[in-house]
Design a protein around this motif. Structure first.
Motif, PDB file in Angstrom:
ATOM      1  N   GLU A  80       0.809  -1.210   0.000  1.00  0.00           N
ATOM      2  CA  GLU A  80       0.000   0.000   0.000  1.00  0.00           C
ATOM      3  C   GLU A  80       0.848   1.268   0.000  1.00  0.00           C
ATOM      4  O   GLU A  80       0.313   2.365   0.140  1.00  0.00           O
ATOM      5  CB  GLU A  80      -0.944   0.001   1.207  1.00  0.00           C
ATOM      6  CG  GLU A  80      -1.967  -1.119   1.154  1.00  0.00           C
ATOM      7  CD  GLU A  80      -3.033  -0.998   2.223  1.00  0.00           C
ATOM      8  OE1 GLU A  80      -2.812  -0.223   3.196  1.00  0.00           O
ATOM      9  OE2 GLU A  80      -4.085  -1.643   2.082  1.00  0.00           O
ATOM     10  N   GLY A  81       2.148   1.135  -0.160  1.00  0.00           N
ATOM     11  CA  GLY A  81       2.977   2.336  -0.193  1.00  0.00           C
ATOM     12  C   GLY A  81       4.445   2.006  -0.169  1.00  0.00           C
ATOM     13  O   GLY A  81       4.861   0.849  -0.294  1.00  0.00           O
ATOM     14  N   ILE A  82       5.255   3.050  -0.033  1.00  0.00           N
ATOM     15  CA  ILE A  82       6.689   2.914   0.137  1.00  0.00           C
ATOM     16  C   ILE A  82       7.125   3.849   1.256  1.00  0.00           C
ATOM     17  O   ILE A  82       6.358   4.704   1.711  1.00  0.00           O
ATOM     18  CB  ILE A  82       7.469   3.242  -1.148  1.00  0.00           C
ATOM     19  CG1 ILE A  82       7.203   4.696  -1.585  1.00  0.00           C
ATOM     20  CG2 ILE A  82       7.139   2.256  -2.255  1.00  0.00           C
ATOM     21  CD1 ILE A  82       8.082   5.155  -2.741  1.00  0.00           C
ATOM     22  N   ASP A  83       8.362   3.693   1.674  1.00  0.00           N
ATOM     23  CA  ASP A  83       8.942   4.523   2.723  1.00  0.00           C
ATOM     24  C   ASP A  83      10.150   5.238   2.142  1.00  0.00           C
ATOM     25  O   ASP A  83      11.112   4.592   1.709  1.00  0.00           O
ATOM     26  CB  ASP A  83       9.356   3.627   3.899  1.00  0.00           C
ATOM     27  CG  ASP A  83       9.775   4.420   5.130  1.00  0.00           C
ATOM     28  OD1 ASP A  83      10.105   5.614   4.978  1.00  0.00           O
ATOM     29  OD2 ASP A  83       9.799   3.838   6.219  1.00  0.00           O
ATOM     30  N   PRO A  92       6.731   7.666   5.365  1.00  0.00           N
ATOM     31  CA  PRO A  92       5.864   6.722   4.648  1.00  0.00           C
ATOM     32  C   PRO A  92       4.883   7.422   3.716  1.00  0.00           C
ATOM     33  O   PRO A  92       4.355   8.493   4.034  1.00  0.00           O
ATOM     34  CB  PRO A  92       5.134   5.990   5.777  1.00  0.00           C
ATOM     35  CG  PRO A  92       5.166   6.942   6.929  1.00  0.00           C
ATOM     36  CD  PRO A  92       6.419   7.734   6.804  1.00  0.00           C
ATOM     37  N   LEU A  93       4.638   6.807   2.551  1.00  0.00           N
ATOM     38  CA  LEU A  93       3.621   7.275   1.607  1.00  0.00           C
ATOM     39  C   LEU A  93       2.577   6.183   1.480  1.00  0.00           C
ATOM     40  O   LEU A  93       2.908   5.028   1.179  1.00  0.00           O
ATOM     41  CB  LEU A  93       4.235   7.554   0.227  1.00  0.00           C
ATOM     42  CG  LEU A  93       4.889   8.921  -0.013  1.00  0.00           C
ATOM     43  CD1 LEU A  93       6.109   9.100   0.865  1.00  0.00           C
ATOM     44  CD2 LEU A  93       5.272   9.069  -1.483  1.00  0.00           C
ATOM     45  N   ASN A  94       1.319   6.544   1.703  1.00  0.00           N
ATOM     46  CA  ASN A  94       0.225   5.586   1.641  1.00  0.00           C
ATOM     47  C   ASN A  94      -0.506   5.749   0.311  1.00  0.00           C
ATOM     48  O   ASN A  94      -1.235   6.723   0.098  1.00  0.00           O
ATOM     49  CB  ASN A  94      -0.737   5.802   2.818  1.00  0.00           C
ATOM     50  CG  ASN A  94      -1.840   4.772   2.855  1.00  0.00           C
ATOM     51  OD1 ASN A  94      -2.782   4.815   2.068  1.00  0.00           O
ATOM     52  ND2 ASN A  94      -1.731   3.821   3.769  1.00  0.00           N
ATOM     53  N   PHE A  95      -0.327   4.786  -0.594  1.00  0.00           N
ATOM     54  CA  PHE A  95      -0.880   4.907  -1.939  1.00  0.00           C
ATOM     55  C   PHE A  95      -2.407   4.895  -1.983  1.00  0.00           C
ATOM     56  O   PHE A  95      -3.005   5.694  -2.705  1.00  0.00           O
ATOM     57  CB  PHE A  95      -0.323   3.809  -2.835  1.00  0.00           C
ATOM     58  CG  PHE A  95       1.159   3.913  -3.110  1.00  0.00           C
ATOM     59  CD1 PHE A  95       1.830   5.126  -2.961  1.00  0.00           C
ATOM     60  CD2 PHE A  95       1.891   2.806  -3.530  1.00  0.00           C
ATOM     61  CE1 PHE A  95       3.189   5.234  -3.222  1.00  0.00           C
ATOM     62  CE2 PHE A  95       3.244   2.904  -3.794  1.00  0.00           C
ATOM     63  CZ  PHE A  95       3.903   4.119  -3.633  1.00  0.00           C
ATOM     64  N   PRO A  96      -3.083   4.000  -1.260  1.00  0.00           N
ATOM     65  CA  PRO A  96      -4.553   4.034  -1.312  1.00  0.00           C
ATOM     66  C   PRO A  96      -5.119   5.379  -0.870  1.00  0.00           C
ATOM     67  O   PRO A  96      -6.091   5.882  -1.451  1.00  0.00           O
ATOM     68  CB  PRO A  96      -4.964   2.908  -0.365  1.00  0.00           C
ATOM     69  CG  PRO A  96      -3.818   1.950  -0.409  1.00  0.00           C
ATOM     70  CD  PRO A  96      -2.600   2.824  -0.498  1.00  0.00           C
ATOM     71  N   GLU A 211       6.868  -2.233   4.311  1.00  0.00           N
ATOM     72  CA  GLU A 211       6.878  -1.658   2.976  1.00  0.00           C
ATOM     73  C   GLU A 211       8.312  -1.496   2.478  1.00  0.00           C
ATOM     74  O   GLU A 211       9.269  -1.588   3.255  1.00  0.00           O
ATOM     75  CB  GLU A 211       6.175  -0.289   2.965  1.00  0.00           C
ATOM     76  CG  GLU A 211       4.738  -0.303   3.459  1.00  0.00           C
ATOM     77  CD  GLU A 211       3.764  -1.021   2.521  1.00  0.00           C
ATOM     78  OE1 GLU A 211       4.222  -1.611   1.522  1.00  0.00           O
ATOM     79  OE2 GLU A 211       2.551  -0.997   2.788  1.00  0.00           O
ATOM     80  N   LEU A 212       8.461  -1.263   1.170  1.00  0.00           N
ATOM     81  CA  LEU A 212       9.787  -1.042   0.618  1.00  0.00           C
ATOM     82  C   LEU A 212      10.372   0.261   1.156  1.00  0.00           C
ATOM     83  O   LEU A 212       9.653   1.263   1.278  1.00  0.00           O
ATOM     84  CB  LEU A 212       9.731  -0.970  -0.912  1.00  0.00           C
ATOM     85  CG  LEU A 212       9.732  -2.281  -1.683  1.00  0.00           C
ATOM     86  CD1 LEU A 212       8.429  -3.042  -1.487  1.00  0.00           C
ATOM     87  CD2 LEU A 212       9.980  -2.029  -3.169  1.00  0.00           C
ATOM     88  N   ILE A 213      11.657   0.243   1.440  1.00  0.00           N
ATOM     89  CA  ILE A 213      12.354   1.431   1.916  1.00  0.00           C
ATOM     90  C   ILE A 213      13.312   1.907   0.828  1.00  0.00           C
ATOM     91  O   ILE A 213      14.202   1.167   0.402  1.00  0.00           O
ATOM     92  CB  ILE A 213      13.134   1.147   3.212  1.00  0.00           C
ATOM     93  CG1 ILE A 213      12.188   0.707   4.330  1.00  0.00           C
ATOM     94  CG2 ILE A 213      13.940   2.380   3.627  1.00  0.00           C
ATOM     95  CD1 ILE A 213      12.904   0.251   5.589  1.00  0.00           C
ATOM     96  N   TYR A 214      13.125   3.140   0.373  1.00  0.00           N
ATOM     97  CA  TYR A 214      14.036   3.789  -0.564  1.00  0.00           C
ATOM     98  C   TYR A 214      14.852   4.796   0.233  1.00  0.00           C
ATOM     99  O   TYR A 214      14.312   5.803   0.699  1.00  0.00           O
ATOM    100  CB  TYR A 214      13.264   4.501  -1.672  1.00  0.00           C
ATOM    101  CG  TYR A 214      12.636   3.579  -2.688  1.00  0.00           C
ATOM    102  CD1 TYR A 214      13.207   3.401  -3.944  1.00  0.00           C
ATOM    103  CD2 TYR A 214      11.450   2.897  -2.413  1.00  0.00           C
ATOM    104  CE1 TYR A 214      12.632   2.570  -4.901  1.00  0.00           C
ATOM    105  CE2 TYR A 214      10.870   2.053  -3.359  1.00  0.00           C
ATOM    106  CZ  TYR A 214      11.461   1.900  -4.593  1.00  0.00           C
ATOM    107  OH  TYR A 214      10.889   1.071  -5.528  1.00  0.00           O
TER     108      TYR A 214
END
Length: 404
Positions: A80-83, A92-96, A211-214
């Motif tokens: 639902e997002g990435i970090d 964190p970014l919440n895509f939904p 979530e994925l961490i960039y």
């Protein structure tokens, strides 16, 4: 006229039996459009070639709605997002919430397995271990694929030919089809090489984060990704000439950890590393993506750095656009959509190139970067994460645009 046993006549000939070629074959067959796929590698080699895969919501929908096995829903890992992590802090970014969309982690070789099984189930004509020797008559209504059967026991001196109405090059970044055209009049290649690469690992370890961490760090970029509950995929920025044999497990974990270190004392979950590789970075686009009766899809026409997770998704978008054009051609006789394929596909390709370049530049540290450039990138990350509009732009681009 008698047809030679070495000659096959079909409507669409496809060079390349990876996910893009097999998806196009699958969609065409569902519409009753005959096609033949010619692929150099054997099934097991493709099945066991590990490549990460982050599928946009539209890509997942295409697989499921077209009747491919639903493992992408049961075995895929919906995110639902990435970090975005910089200055040692997570954002964190919440895509939904931002764009009402998600992405799904599902390895490319698993996408291949599902599509290959669907073609086998439906009686598809997929010819593995077939080395293309020539593609000819591309400016005519009957382009041809010539190949040799290189499977064990086959006679390599026999040249087979597939005659078709439309020829599709889905044969990857080293595309035979693209090279066969060369720099024909009106064709142009656009490319850049990046001064860094990714050192990638597969490890037997639990997930380090949901979530994925960039991560942007003073020591360079890192991506903390996942593969399953017990196997994880991670990367860190390195020199393109880096030798994986110079890196012990302890050294790798130490390097990854220092790139995600911060005041919150975030710690990676570690384990045995069973795969190490160095992935070079480049961006490439061939214009146009067609030549006479031949059309290019996926990596045969363009490549992007993996930072924006666009590679396989771009290929699926190309396939969707080309399939609709072929369906229109065979149902109405009109070439309007076929003639417009390249222009339509390239609009999305260049949007993806822009996003991938932007993500790469914002998160990585060039070897020759001066302090201004480093600070500017951090300012951009702050700008993105501190406003909803900035977060929405990244979320929309990451989760993908409509295929057509």
């Amino acid at each position: 006229m008698a047809v030679s046993p070495q000659t096959t006549r079909t409507q669409v000939g496809i060079v390349g039996g990876g996910p893009a070629g097999l998806l196009l074959s699958h969609l065409l067959s569902k519409q009753g459009i005959a096609n033949v796929v010619v692929e150099l590698r054997d099934h097991e080699t493709i099945k066991n070639t590990h490549r990460a895969g982050i599928l946009e919501q539209q890509a997942v929908k295409t697989l499921v709605d077209s009747g491919v096995d639903g493992r992408v829903l049961t075995d895929g890992d919906e995110h639902e997002g990435i970090d975005l992590r910089f200055n040692g802090e997570s954002h964190p970014l919440n895509f939904p919430d931002l764009v009402d969309a998600t992405v799904t982690l599902y390895a490319q070789n698993q996408v291949f397995v599902d599509l290959a099984e669907a073609r086998k189930r439906d009686g598809g004509d997929v010819r593995y271990e077939s080395e293309v020797t020539d593609v000819v008559d591309l400016q005519t209504d009957t382009p041809k694929i010539r190949y040799r059967d290189v499977s064990e026991g086959a006679d390599p001196t026999v040249v087979h030919e597939v005659q078709c109405d439309i020829l599709v090059g889905a044969d990857g970044s080293r595309s035979f089809c693209r090279r066969a055209v060369g720099q024909a009049e009106g064709h142009r290649d656009f490319r850049i090489e990046y001064p860094f690469a990714w050192f990638g690992i597969l490890t037997e370890a639990p997930k380090s984060a949901p979530e994925l961490i960039y991560a942007n760090s003073p020591h360079g970029f890192a991506l903390i990704s996942q593969r399953s509950e017990t196997v994880q995929r991670m990367y860190f920025q390195c020199n393109p000439s880096e030798n994986v044999e110079d890196w012990s497990d302890d050294r790798i974990w130490s390097e990854l950890q220092r790139r995600v270190d911060g005041p919150d004392a975030f710690q990676l979950k570690t384990g045995p590393i069973f795969d190490k590789s160095v992935l070079g970075f480049r961006s490439f686009v061939r214009e146009p993506m067609s030549h006479g009766s031949m059309f290019l899809v996926g990596d045969a026409a363009h490549t992007v750095p993996p930072t924006g997770a666009k590679g396989l998704n771009l290929a699926f978008a190309d396939v969707t656009v080309l399939f609709e054009a072929l369906d229109s051609f065979y149902s109405t006789g009109s070439r309007e959509l076929l003639d417009g394929y390249a222009e339509t596909a390239l609009k999305r390709v260049w949007k993806a190139q822009s996003f991938s370049y932007w993500m790469t530049s914002m998160l990585h540290t060039r070897p020759d970067a001066d302090p201004f450039e480093t600070k500017r990138a951090l300012g951009e990350l702050e700008n993105i994460t501190s406003t909803r509009f900035g977060q929405q732009y990244l979320a929309e681009s990451y989760t993908g645009w409509p295929h057509s």
